[in-house]
Scaffold this motif. Structure first.
Motif, PDB file in Angstrom:
ATOM      1  N   GLU A 114     -21.231  17.349  36.853  1.00  0.00           N
ATOM      2  CA  GLU A 114     -21.697  18.053  35.657  1.00  0.00           C
ATOM      3  C   GLU A 114     -23.164  17.778  35.393  1.00  0.00           C
ATOM      4  O   GLU A 114     -23.927  18.683  35.059  1.00  0.00           O
ATOM      5  CB  GLU A 114     -20.885  17.610  34.441  1.00  0.00           C
ATOM      6  CG  GLU A 114     -19.742  18.525  34.125  1.00  0.00           C
ATOM      7  CD  GLU A 114     -19.071  18.137  32.832  1.00  0.00           C
ATOM      8  OE1 GLU A 114     -19.132  16.947  32.455  1.00  0.00           O
ATOM      9  OE2 GLU A 114     -18.471  19.021  32.209  1.00  0.00           O
ATOM     10  N   GLY A 115     -23.554  16.536  35.561  1.00  0.00           N
ATOM     11  CA  GLY A 115     -24.964  16.191  35.344  1.00  0.00           C
ATOM     12  C   GLY A 115     -25.848  17.041  36.230  1.00  0.00           C
ATOM     13  O   GLY A 115     -26.844  17.614  35.791  1.00  0.00           O
ATOM     14  N   ALA A 116     -25.459  17.138  37.504  1.00  0.00           N
ATOM     15  CA  ALA A 116     -26.276  17.881  38.468  1.00  0.00           C
ATOM     16  C   ALA A 116     -26.255  19.378  38.172  1.00  0.00           C
ATOM     17  O   ALA A 116     -27.293  20.041  38.133  1.00  0.00           O
ATOM     18  CB  ALA A 116     -25.776  17.618  39.884  1.00  0.00           C
ATOM     19  N   LEU A 117     -25.062  19.936  37.966  1.00  0.00           N
ATOM     20  CA  LEU A 117     -24.918  21.396  37.910  1.00  0.00           C
ATOM     21  C   LEU A 117     -25.304  21.983  36.564  1.00  0.00           C
ATOM     22  O   LEU A 117     -25.749  23.123  36.488  1.00  0.00           O
ATOM     23  CB  LEU A 117     -23.475  21.794  38.240  1.00  0.00           C
ATOM     24  CG  LEU A 117     -22.971  21.340  39.611  1.00  0.00           C
ATOM     25  CD1 LEU A 117     -21.525  21.714  39.802  1.00  0.00           C
ATOM     26  CD2 LEU A 117     -23.822  21.934  40.713  1.00  0.00           C
ATOM     27  N   ILE A 118     -25.116  21.219  35.502  1.00  0.00           N
ATOM     28  CA  ILE A 118     -25.382  21.767  34.173  1.00  0.00           C
ATOM     29  C   ILE A 118     -26.758  21.342  33.665  1.00  0.00           C
ATOM     30  O   ILE A 118     -27.507  22.128  33.106  1.00  0.00           O
ATOM     31  CB  ILE A 118     -24.276  21.331  33.177  1.00  0.00           C
ATOM     32  CG1 ILE A 118     -22.898  21.724  33.722  1.00  0.00           C
ATOM     33  CG2 ILE A 118     -24.503  21.924  31.795  1.00  0.00           C
ATOM     34  CD1 ILE A 118     -22.667  23.204  33.941  1.00  0.00           C
ATOM     35  N   HIS A 119     -27.117  20.074  33.868  1.00  0.00           N
ATOM     36  CA  HIS A 119     -28.409  19.615  33.350  1.00  0.00           C
ATOM     37  C   HIS A 119     -29.460  19.415  34.435  1.00  0.00           C
ATOM     38  O   HIS A 119     -30.619  19.146  34.134  1.00  0.00           O
ATOM     39  CB  HIS A 119     -28.239  18.316  32.568  1.00  0.00           C
ATOM     40  CG  HIS A 119     -27.525  18.490  31.268  1.00  0.00           C
ATOM     41  ND1 HIS A 119     -28.178  18.813  30.111  1.00  0.00           N
ATOM     42  CD2 HIS A 119     -26.217  18.440  30.957  1.00  0.00           C
ATOM     43  CE1 HIS A 119     -27.289  18.939  29.128  1.00  0.00           C
ATOM     44  NE2 HIS A 119     -26.099  18.707  29.629  1.00  0.00           N
ATOM     45  N   GLY A 120     -29.042  19.483  35.677  1.00  0.00           N
ATOM     46  CA  GLY A 120     -30.013  19.304  36.756  1.00  0.00           C
ATOM     47  C   GLY A 120     -30.552  17.887  36.844  1.00  0.00           C
ATOM     48  O   GLY A 120     -31.663  17.658  37.310  1.00  0.00           O
ATOM     49  N   ILE A 121     -29.780  16.919  36.393  1.00  0.00           N
ATOM     50  CA  ILE A 121     -30.254  15.532  36.475  1.00  0.00           C
ATOM     51  C   ILE A 121     -29.077  14.641  36.839  1.00  0.00           C
ATOM     52  O   ILE A 121     -27.987  14.803  36.299  1.00  0.00           O
ATOM     53  CB  ILE A 121     -30.934  15.097  35.149  1.00  0.00           C
ATOM     54  CG1 ILE A 121     -31.361  13.636  35.177  1.00  0.00           C
ATOM     55  CG2 ILE A 121     -30.059  15.324  33.948  1.00  0.00           C
ATOM     56  CD1 ILE A 121     -32.325  13.295  34.038  1.00  0.00           C
ATOM     57  N   PHE A 122     -29.276  13.781  37.809  1.00  0.00           N
ATOM     58  CA  PHE A 122     -28.188  12.858  38.159  1.00  0.00           C
ATOM     59  C   PHE A 122     -28.722  11.573  38.762  1.00  0.00           C
ATOM     60  O   PHE A 122     -29.844  11.531  39.256  1.00  0.00           O
ATOM     61  CB  PHE A 122     -27.162  13.532  39.091  1.00  0.00           C
ATOM     62  CG  PHE A 122     -27.692  14.034  40.417  1.00  0.00           C
ATOM     63  CD1 PHE A 122     -27.641  13.235  41.557  1.00  0.00           C
ATOM     64  CD2 PHE A 122     -28.216  15.314  40.532  1.00  0.00           C
ATOM     65  CE1 PHE A 122     -28.103  13.705  42.774  1.00  0.00           C
ATOM     66  CE2 PHE A 122     -28.685  15.792  41.754  1.00  0.00           C
ATOM     67  CZ  PHE A 122     -28.631  14.978  42.881  1.00  0.00           C
TER      68      PHE A 122
END
Ligand SMILES: Nc1ncnc2c1ncn2[C@@H]1O[C@H](COP(=O)(O)OP(=O)(O)OP(=O)(O)O)[C@@H](O)[C@H]1O
Ligand SMILES: [Mg+2]
Length: 530
Positions: free
Chosen positions: A311-319
């Motif tokens: 979710e971090g990667a796909l929704i906020h672009g940060i992981f």
């Protein structure tokens, strides 16, 4: 007011953070820009690297292998395992002396349970948090130079022995003047210089690799070096790391994910090479027995881990871009604490959308969508004929179960696919590298913590959850109507190489299949050599 209202911090911290009162936050944009600006000079190919350092690297690794080889020749090992263990130990000792760049490589290998030889994985686990620390005098000098005061002006006590240490900076327990228990992460003195020298060597080596070994092109060595340069330069300034802790904490909070927590950085005591933060106590990520004894559901740990990370990667672009066993701890209540935000991946909006499309289309068996997403991510050239790729690679046909093939057929199949990929000019895009690296970690983590988790059911339930929670975004950003989205795991199954009629697949089963495939391919290669 509590700071848990705006970020996923631990329930009770030693201090309360106020977003607008973080001394180091204001400079991080500028620092990040400066770090980016330094990268081209660091990765400029064609510059002659430092021969001295190259000689040291080759010498240390060569000596490790050489001593082992002689002992093997003399028949000093009782078994093949003992021989492998000895080589692994010698390599680990050499790597520790070579410093951060090599320790980081060893950490990746240590995450690859089931992918790399067991002895190597076991030995390299030490590189996650048990690397020798630094002399306390050095530690003291770094802190004093960084914070611009005497140690005694800030701390009542700093433990001379490090609590743990990996590649960049050992971490020491300490107490502030008011008695607050903290930890302080103090950068190793030589690391910034050594890493820059190593980067020059890698930049010089990367194009040669592509030229001499065609398959290497798929792994995209020049982009790998660039990524390493970008991340390591940021990692060497702890003010950016503290800002990353806050940013990831906010994202997890906004997503309403409570399975993860982030330690609080100190609002003032953060410098380039010194980072004071809240101390986390928990289970070492590998301590499965300890977790079970404490009643922790390790399958749930994995499940929350997978969701929050995607979710971090796909929704906020940060992981978190550096998942390995040393950078995670499991708390007594089953939540996972994320540590070490030196490498935090940030995707720009175009890449993030392409990424979202790739993941969604994979679970709806939309091959063209998947290929288009891969192209947009940079894995294939812009003018690639996607339909041709699909039919060349036979992606539209019933997948062949590799376990039904002979060693010879398998090797031929791998060669065919590699050749086709090279022909299209396919390469691993930079943005996906950290994700792939994290997947290697996740793979090993499932092996340890949840070997009986049904992977297909997990993928299905995660994609349903995505459609429900983020339907609107999926519609506006990539034009897929989530309400009508049909989860069809055929392409996932094809990717895992299992028959389309497979309904359940645990990690244990997957691993047994991988072992079988590897064994057959190896047997074939060896019989050819004879
Ligand atoms: N807040 C904390 N509380 C307790 N232990 C911590 C904390 N932060 C870090 N540690 C321990 O210290 C070790 C080293 O810290 P960290 O991972 O931040 O250093 P690093 O050198 O950047 O590591 P890497 O090699 O992964 O880049 C961790 O593996 C962990 O065991
Ligand atoms: Mg670490």
């Amino acid at each position: 007011m509590s700071d848990c209202d705006w970020a996923a911090f631990t329930d009770r911290g030693p201090w309360v953070l106020h977003q607008d009162q973080l001394a180091w936050m204001s400079v991080t944009e500028r620092l990040r820009a400066a770090a980016r600006a330094e990268v081209p000079a660091l990765t400029e190919p064609g510059r002659v690297p430092r021969l001295g350092r190259m000689a040291v690297v080759v010498g240390r690794l060569g000596a490790a292998v050489g001593v082992w080889w002689v002992r093997k020749r003399l028949g000093r090992f009782e078994s093949a395992e003992a021989s492998k263990a000895d080589l692994s130990r010698r390599l680990r000792l050499a790597i520790e002396r070579l410093g951060a760049t090599y320790i980081k490589l060893a950490q990746i290998i240590s995450s690859g349970e089931g992918l790399f030889p067991t002895e190597l994985v076991e030995e390299f686990k030490r590189c996650r948090d048990r690397v020798p620390a630094e002399d306390f005098d050095v530690v003291r000098r770094t802190i004093e130079a960084d914070l611009g005061c005497r140690l005694g002006d800030v701390f009542a006590h700093v433990e001379p022995e490090a609590l743990a240490a990996a590649s960049i900076a050992p971490v020491h327990r300490a107490r502030l003047l008011d008695g607050t228990a903290v930890v302080v992460k103090v950068q190793r003195p030589e690391v910034a210089r050594l890493v820059r020298t190593d980067l020059k060597i890698m930049s010089w080596l990367a194009p040669h690799l592509v030229g001499r070994i065609p398959v290497a092109a798929l792994a995209n060595p020049p982009a790998l070096v660039e990524l390493f340069a970008e991340t390591i330069v940021e990692e060497l300034d702890f003010r950016m790391e503290a800002a990353n802790m806050v940013d990831v904490g906010k994202v997890l909070h906004d997503l309403g994910r409570h399975g993860y927590v982030v330690p609080r950085p100190h609002p003032e005591l953060v410098g380039r090479r010194t980072l004071v933060m809240e101390r986390i106590d928990g289970f070492n990520f590998d301590d499965v027995d300890g977790m079970h004894a404490a009643g922790i559901d390790t399958e749930a740990v994995i499940r929350t881990g997978m969701v929050a990370f995607m979710e971090g990667a796909l929704i906020h672009g940060i992981f978190h871009g550096d998942l390995h066993g040393g950078n995670l701890m499991v708390l007594a209540d089953g939540r996972t604490a994320l540590l070490d935000f030196g490498i935090t991946a940030r995707l720009d909006d175009d890449r993030r959308r392409a990424f979202l499309r790739m993941m969604i289309t994979a679970t709806t068996n939309d091959l063209t969508g998947q290929m288009a997403a891969l192209r947009d991510l940079g894995a294939l050239p812009r003018d690639t004929d996607l339909q041709a790729v699909i039919s060349d690679l036979r992606l539209d046909q019933e997948p062949i179960d590799p376990t039904t093939l002979t060693g010879e057929e398998m090797v031929a199949e791998v060669q065919r696919v590699v050749k086709a990929l090279l022909g299209y000019g396919a390469r691993l895009p930079k943005e996906l590298m950290l994700y792939v690296k994290n997947m290697v970690f996740l793979d090993g983590a499932i092996a340890r913590l949840a070997p009986d988790l049904d992977l297909l059911a997990e993928v299905a339930s995660i994609s349903m959850m995505f459609a429900q929670r983020h339907g609107e975004r999926i519609m506006t950003e990539i034009g897929i109507d989530a309400a009508r989205m049909q989860v069809d795991l055929d392409s996932v199954k094809a990717g895992l190489g299992v028959d389309l009629s497979t309904e359940r697949l645990t990690y244990r089963e997957l691993q047994a299949r991988r072992d079988l495939i590897q064994k057959r391919m190896r047997a074939h290669v060896e019989s050819n050599r004879r």
